[in-house]
Design an enzyme around this catalytic site. Sequence first.
Site, PDB file in Angstrom:
ATOM      1  N   LYS A   1      45.811  58.832  72.878  1.00  0.00           N
ATOM      2  CA  LYS A   1      45.374  58.252  71.598  1.00  0.00           C
ATOM      3  C   LYS A   1      45.581  59.256  70.457  1.00  0.00           C
ATOM      4  CE  LYS A   1      40.618  59.759  72.511  1.00  0.00           C
ATOM      5  NZ  LYS A   1      39.296  59.346  73.019  1.00  0.00           N
ATOM      6  N   ARG A  30      27.427  54.781  72.324  1.00  0.00           N
ATOM      7  CA  ARG A  30      28.546  54.517  71.449  1.00  0.00           C
ATOM      8  C   ARG A  30      28.886  53.055  71.732  1.00  0.00           C
ATOM      9  NH1 ARG A  30      33.718  58.616  71.551  1.00  0.00           N
ATOM     10  NH2 ARG A  30      34.401  57.280  73.257  1.00  0.00           N
ATOM     11  N   TYR A  77      43.000  76.847  42.804  1.00  0.00           N
ATOM     12  CA  TYR A  77      42.174  75.958  41.986  1.00  0.00           C
ATOM     13  C   TYR A  77      40.737  76.450  41.831  1.00  0.00           C
ATOM     14  CZ  TYR A  77      45.725  72.254  42.453  1.00  0.00           C
ATOM     15  OH  TYR A  77      46.867  71.505  42.396  1.00  0.00           O
ATOM     16  N   MET A 137      47.029  70.898  48.511  1.00  0.00           N
ATOM     17  CA  MET A 137      47.583  69.836  49.350  1.00  0.00           C
ATOM     18  C   MET A 137      48.852  70.279  50.086  1.00  0.00           C
ATOM     19  SD  MET A 137      48.681  65.951  48.378  1.00  0.00           S
ATOM     20  CE  MET A 137      47.154  65.603  47.515  1.00  0.00           C
TER      21      MET A 137
HETATM   22  C1  LIG Z   1      38.996  60.178  74.164  1.00  0.00           C
HETATM   23  C2  LIG Z   1      38.414  59.652  75.418  1.00  0.00           C
HETATM   24  C3  LIG Z   1      38.671  60.288  76.645  1.00  0.00           C
HETATM   25  C4  LIG Z   1      39.377  61.618  76.763  1.00  0.00           C
HETATM   26  O1  LIG Z   1      38.459  62.658  76.530  1.00  0.00           O
HETATM   27  P1  LIG Z   1      38.851  64.217  76.658  1.00  0.00           P
HETATM   28  O2  LIG Z   1      37.589  64.950  76.426  1.00  0.00           O
HETATM   29  O3  LIG Z   1      39.855  64.467  75.586  1.00  0.00           O
HETATM   30  O4  LIG Z   1      39.433  64.407  78.009  1.00  0.00           O
HETATM   31  C5  LIG Z   1      38.223  59.665  77.801  1.00  0.00           C
HETATM   32  N1  LIG Z   1      37.533  58.502  77.749  1.00  0.00           N
HETATM   33  C6  LIG Z   1      37.236  57.889  76.584  1.00  0.00           C
HETATM   34  C7  LIG Z   1      36.459  56.627  76.598  1.00  0.00           C
HETATM   35  C8  LIG Z   1      37.650  58.448  75.381  1.00  0.00           C
HETATM   36  O5  LIG Z   1      37.327  57.854  74.224  1.00  0.00           O
END
Ligand SMILES: *Cc1c(COP(=O)(O)O)cnc(C)c1O
Length: 369
Positions: free
Chosen positions: A38, A136, A264, A313
């Site tokens: 991701k 979550r 800046y 930037m």
């Molecule tokens: C991002 C994520 C992972 C990976 O976590 P790491 O700590 O980077 O290994 C695994 N499971 C879920 C649900 C995640 O959101």
Amino acid sequence: MTMTKGTRLEVDLSALAHNYFYLKSKIPKDSLFMSVVKANAYGHGSVRIAQKLQELGTDYFATAYVHEAVELRDHEIIKPILVLHPQQHELEECIKRCIEPVIYSVPMLEAFSAFAKAEDQQNYPIHLEFNTGLNRIGMDPEELDQVLKFLKSHPEVKVKGVQSHLAASEDLEERSFTENQISLFESLAKALENALGYPIIKHESNTSGILNYKNAHFNMVRSGIGLYGFGNDPVHDQHLKPLASLKSNISQIRSIGAGATVSYNRQFKAEGPMTYAVVALGHGDGVNRIYGHGRLQVFVQGKPAPTLGIICMDMFMIDITGIQAQVGEEVVIFDTKQHTARQMAENAGTISYELLTGIQKRVPRVYLP
Ligand SMILES: *Cc1c(COP(=O)(O)O)cnc(C)c1O
């Protein structure tokens, strides 16, 4: 003196292979390995990283959103892809591109089933997420009966897996909380499997879960940060190899005298004669303003050079007084050895995940074999 061809993120694919095999060696032979790619593979470039991991033999991929998974499908990724945080408006697209969603609420299960039915699907694979303490996303364990009842009359979907996510797998002081999450998940997953009457994939561990909790491996693990070389603990970091080096170059060198201010809002003031260099990198590239005011030291000819004042930037300024540098010369922001992304992030009070995922598209990724 190293001259450069400009700002870039170098990504070492042999380190990725090393980390993949190391993490796999920590889990049972018959457990599946899901590679989490991701957020552009934590900034490393999801297409090239996923292609390499597919070649190495990963069993599964995970992205957060459906469009991230679609990008992989568009680039020859044929292994199963799980989407960890799909959104309502993306659900239909899953089915078109053979992407498995994590279903994290009952209304979502209903909505997804409706799409699956409309597309004449049978047994479309889904994974269910239950909340066991992170608070979550996820369904409550108490919703299991309702879910089972729904599934009985909806053959268009089929539970392929069940997951939960650990809240503090990297923090051993939270061991008893984590153990509780693991046992809650285990009993829930068993109850689900028994009620369904066929085996499902159970998965709960992220990287720190793999490294710290053998009893949380079940039959699949989900690893992200470990693949990119960080184990959230110096003990684990010894065995992993960071992939990424962020490099840039000097675009101008100037000398100033006492009382002159840099950048800046004039927040750095020279106390005497000094030489500064401008680096061709800024917050528009992912070096956030938090790294200004000397909270980051970069390296010129291996010598540390702290940032001066506010990060702009497209550029920031560093103190190179006493370093005989030249325009075009290489500046190392972080590397894979002594000065890693983890160190840079922690020096400024954040984590490697945030620094790496924040490296912007403007920074070309250069892959080393
Ligand atoms: C991002 C994520 C992972 C990976 O976590 P790491 O700590 O980077 O290994 C695994 N499971 C879920 C649900 C995640 O959101």
